[in-house]
Write an enzyme that holds these catalytic residues in place. Structure first.
Site, PDB file in Angstrom:
ATOM      1  N   GLY A  12       0.842  -1.207   0.000  1.00  0.00           N
ATOM      2  CA  GLY A  12       0.000   0.000   0.000  1.00  0.00           C
ATOM      3  C   GLY A  12       0.867   1.243   0.000  1.00  0.00           C
ATOM      4  N   ASN A 113       5.839  -5.149   5.742  1.00  0.00           N
ATOM      5  CA  ASN A 113       6.221  -6.489   6.222  1.00  0.00           C
ATOM      6  C   ASN A 113       6.137  -7.566   5.143  1.00  0.00           C
ATOM      7  OD1 ASN A 113       3.546  -5.800   6.529  1.00  0.00           O
ATOM      8  ND2 ASN A 113       3.518  -6.150   8.736  1.00  0.00           N
ATOM      9  N   THR A 141       5.215   2.049   5.464  1.00  0.00           N
ATOM     10  CA  THR A 141       3.805   1.690   5.629  1.00  0.00           C
ATOM     11  C   THR A 141       3.115   2.684   6.548  1.00  0.00           C
ATOM     12  OG1 THR A 141       2.195   0.128   6.527  1.00  0.00           O
ATOM     13  CG2 THR A 141       4.395  -0.108   7.389  1.00  0.00           C
ATOM     14  N   ILE A 142       1.924   3.073   6.160  1.00  0.00           N
ATOM     15  CA  ILE A 142       1.150   3.960   7.052  1.00  0.00           C
ATOM     16  C   ILE A 142       0.771   3.198   8.316  1.00  0.00           C
ATOM     17  CG2 ILE A 142       0.214   5.454   5.242  1.00  0.00           C
ATOM     18  CD1 ILE A 142      -2.491   3.910   5.614  1.00  0.00           C
ATOM     19  N   ASP A 143       0.722   1.859   8.232  1.00  0.00           N
ATOM     20  CA  ASP A 143       0.246   1.053   9.366  1.00  0.00           C
ATOM     21  C   ASP A 143       1.205   1.084  10.568  1.00  0.00           C
ATOM     22  OD1 ASP A 143      -1.664   0.421   7.529  1.00  0.00           O
ATOM     23  OD2 ASP A 143      -1.075  -1.665   7.264  1.00  0.00           O
ATOM     24  N   GLY A 190      -5.082   0.406   8.901  1.00  0.00           N
ATOM     25  CA  GLY A 190      -4.030  -0.084   9.800  1.00  0.00           C
ATOM     26  C   GLY A 190      -4.054  -1.588   9.982  1.00  0.00           C
ATOM     27  N   ARG A 191      -5.025  -2.223   9.350  1.00  0.00           N
ATOM     28  CA  ARG A 191      -5.176  -3.681   9.420  1.00  0.00           C
ATOM     29  C   ARG A 191      -5.228  -4.154  10.870  1.00  0.00           C
ATOM     30  NH1 ARG A 191      -1.387  -5.799   5.172  1.00  0.00           N
ATOM     31  NH2 ARG A 191      -2.900  -5.215   3.617  1.00  0.00           N
ATOM     32  N   GLU A 246     -10.246  -0.321  11.081  1.00  0.00           N
ATOM     33  CA  GLU A 246     -10.871  -1.214  10.090  1.00  0.00           C
ATOM     34  C   GLU A 246     -10.727  -2.678  10.518  1.00  0.00           C
ATOM     35  OE1 GLU A 246      -8.594  -0.850   6.426  1.00  0.00           O
ATOM     36  OE2 GLU A 246      -6.821  -1.746   7.333  1.00  0.00           O
ATOM     37  N   ARG A 303      -3.752   7.961   3.250  1.00  0.00           N
ATOM     38  CA  ARG A 303      -2.403   7.587   2.841  1.00  0.00           C
ATOM     39  C   ARG A 303      -1.922   8.374   1.613  1.00  0.00           C
ATOM     40  NH1 ARG A 303      -3.832   1.483   0.757  1.00  0.00           N
ATOM     41  NH2 ARG A 303      -4.460   2.073  -1.344  1.00  0.00           N
TER      42      ARG A 303
HETATM   43  O1  F6P Z   1      -0.979  -1.902   4.141  1.00  0.00           O
HETATM   44  C1  F6P Z   1      -1.419  -0.618   4.110  1.00  0.00           C
HETATM   45  C2  F6P Z   1      -2.900  -0.517   3.982  1.00  0.00           C
HETATM   46  O2  F6P Z   1      -3.163   0.828   3.776  1.00  0.00           O
HETATM   47  C3  F6P Z   1      -3.714  -1.087   5.147  1.00  0.00           C
HETATM   48  O3  F6P Z   1      -3.861  -0.199   6.197  1.00  0.00           O
HETATM   49  C4  F6P Z   1      -5.023  -1.396   4.493  1.00  0.00           C
HETATM   50  O4  F6P Z   1      -5.720  -2.439   5.147  1.00  0.00           O
HETATM   51  C5  F6P Z   1      -4.614  -1.814   3.131  1.00  0.00           C
HETATM   52  O5  F6P Z   1      -3.397  -1.194   2.845  1.00  0.00           O
HETATM   53  C6  F6P Z   1      -5.633  -1.454   2.084  1.00  0.00           C
HETATM   54  O6  F6P Z   1      -5.184  -1.859   0.862  1.00  0.00           O
HETATM   55  P1  F6P Z   1      -5.961  -1.644  -0.501  1.00  0.00           P
HETATM   56  O7  F6P Z   1      -5.922  -0.186  -0.792  1.00  0.00           O
HETATM   57  O8  F6P Z   1      -5.231  -2.451  -1.484  1.00  0.00           O
HETATM   58  O9  F6P Z   1      -7.361  -2.094  -0.261  1.00  0.00           O
END
Ligand code: F6P
Length: 416
Positions: A12, A113, A141-143, A190-191, A246, A303
């Site tokens: 991402g 990661n 990563t923003i996470d 942020g998963r 999320e 992001r």
């Molecule tokens: O890994 C960064 C991230 O922004 C997570 O926070 C998020 O769950 C994911 O990417 C979303 O990815 P996409 O834009 O591919 O749905």
């Protein structure tokens, strides 16, 4: 450096990922690299021999500055998991043949990661085959969930945008009288890590109360307890601000967003697409309490907001890109650059390198002691840790009242 460097972006994107790219490019050039190639769409693109010479795109100092102010991965990104070496040697042979053809001495991958899994596997393969190419990761990563680094480039800018937007949303919530009150639910990315969700507390200050409740994915979400809290708050306030990650899950491990509808999209690393938590909860609250509700998913905005990037973040991202090239030039491989905080006041941070095997596929969560006892807010320690990372601004280069970005290779090819 005597030969060529190749760099890719993966996972991402963030508002700072292109600053790392600028750092890689500048340092490689300053250290004598003949060419700096960019993989288009990461390792997946490289496998299709899709790459550019970055000098064709970064021609002036202004281009470099524009690149740092351009959100989203300039080279294009991917979420592509390389097979295990013993499962499919052909893929590795193909990649290394391309690297040889391009006379590559250093391979730099800017990612999170999952992307570090690519550095891990490629550096392992180089050891097995005695190939001299060096493989180094640059964190992104923003996470903010990468192990062994104090924080990740990209997080500070996203946190600054989230804290700022939160303040604006909170103010908006108080200006109309909706009779039975307003409950706003804000969903943050942020998963499985709550760093960004907790960053909404940065809105709290002399001129803002901050959110009322903050639910991080590190703590199991209890719908009944949540409803009780919201009901009680509505007795004393006309506008309630709830922040949810999320990735919040119920005690049985079900993502709250799955309660609304099963998730059918899963990425190359097996991650489910998380979306719809705020909307599910807003509907639930409206049905139960009869008040007005609003669901806000910050989604992509958090992001890609390079107009509100943190100066600290942009500088560190650039520095991390440069440090990756230096590490490769000095003979390191199978490592990732990490940020090491030296002091909080004044804030000082340096770079170092760590074994990528200890980072790839790992997840650094918010420590339990930085979340309050009730599990619905972050502590002052959390805020003190994040605050230095959002300091300073990077003025956008404005043209006709709108920030100017650097045209990507894809955009340029569409225009020609
Ligand atoms: O890994 C960064 C991230 O922004 C997570 O926070 C998020 O769950 C994911 O990417 C979303 O990815 P996409 O834009 O591919 O749905």
């Amino acid at each position: 450096m005597e030969r060529n460097v190749i760099v890719g972006q993966s996972g991402g994107p963030t508002a700072a990922i292109n600053s790392s790219l600028a750092g890689v490019y500048r340092t490689a050039k300053d250290r004598g690299a003949k060419k700096v190639y960019g993989m288009l769409h990461g390792i997946q693109g490289l496998l299709q021999e899709s790459y550019i010479d970055l000098s064709d795109h970064i021609k002036t100092k202004l281009d470099e500055e524009l690149l740092k102010r351009t959100p989203a991965a300039f080279l294009g990104s991917c979420r592509y998991k390389l097979p295990a070496i013993h499962e499919n040697k052909d893929v590795y042979e193909k990649i290394f043949a391309i690297l040889d053809k391009l006379d590559i001495e250093a391979f730099i991958y800017i990612g999170g990661n999952d992307s570090m899994d690519t550095i891990k596997k490629l550096s392992d393969y180089a050891i097995i085959t005695g190939h001299p190419c060096r493989f180094i990761g640059t964190p992104k990563t923003i996470d903010n969930d990468l192990p062994l680094t104090d924080h990740t480039p990209g997080f500070g800018s996203a946190a600054k945008y989230i804290g700022t937007s939160m303040k604006e949303i909170i103010r908006d919530g108080f200006c109309l009288d909706y009779g039975h009150g307003l409950v706003t639910i804000v969903e943050v990315m942020g998963r499985n890590a709550g760093w960004l969700t907790g960053a909404t507390a940065l809105s709290k200050g002399e001129d803002c109360e901050g959110p009322d409740l903050i639910y991080l994915p590190e703590i199991a979400f209890d719908l009944k307890k949540f409803m009780k809290k919201v009901k009680k708050l509505l007795e004393i306030k006309t506008s309630i601000m709830v922040v949810v990650s999320e990735g919040i899950k119920t005690t049985d491990g079900t993502y709250v967003c799955e309660l609304a509808k099963p998730i059918d999209f899963v990425d190359g690393f097996g991650h489910k697409q998380l979306t719809g938590t705020a909307s599910y909860l807003a509907t639930y609250v409206a049905n139960e309490l009869g008040c007005k509700t609003r669901a806000i998913e910050l989604s992509t905005l958090q992001r890609s907001a390079s107009h509100l990037a943190s100066r600290v973040d942009i500088l560190e991202a650039t520095q991390a890109g440069g440090a990756a090239v230096m590490a490769a030039d000095e003979g390191d491989s199978g490592k990732m650059v990490v940020l090491e905080r030296i002091s909080d006041d004044p804030y000082q941070c340096g770079t170092s390198i760590r074994d990528v095997h200890k980072i790839a596929n790992g997840e650094k969560l918010v420590p339990r002691e930085w979340i309050n006892k009730e599990g619905d807010y972050v502590t002052d320690e959390f805020i003190a840790h994040v605050l230095p990372l959002i300091q300073g601004d990077v003025s956008p280069i404005m043209v006709d009242g709108i920030p100017r970005h650097l045209l990507t290779p894809k955009e340029l090819s569409h225009r020609s």
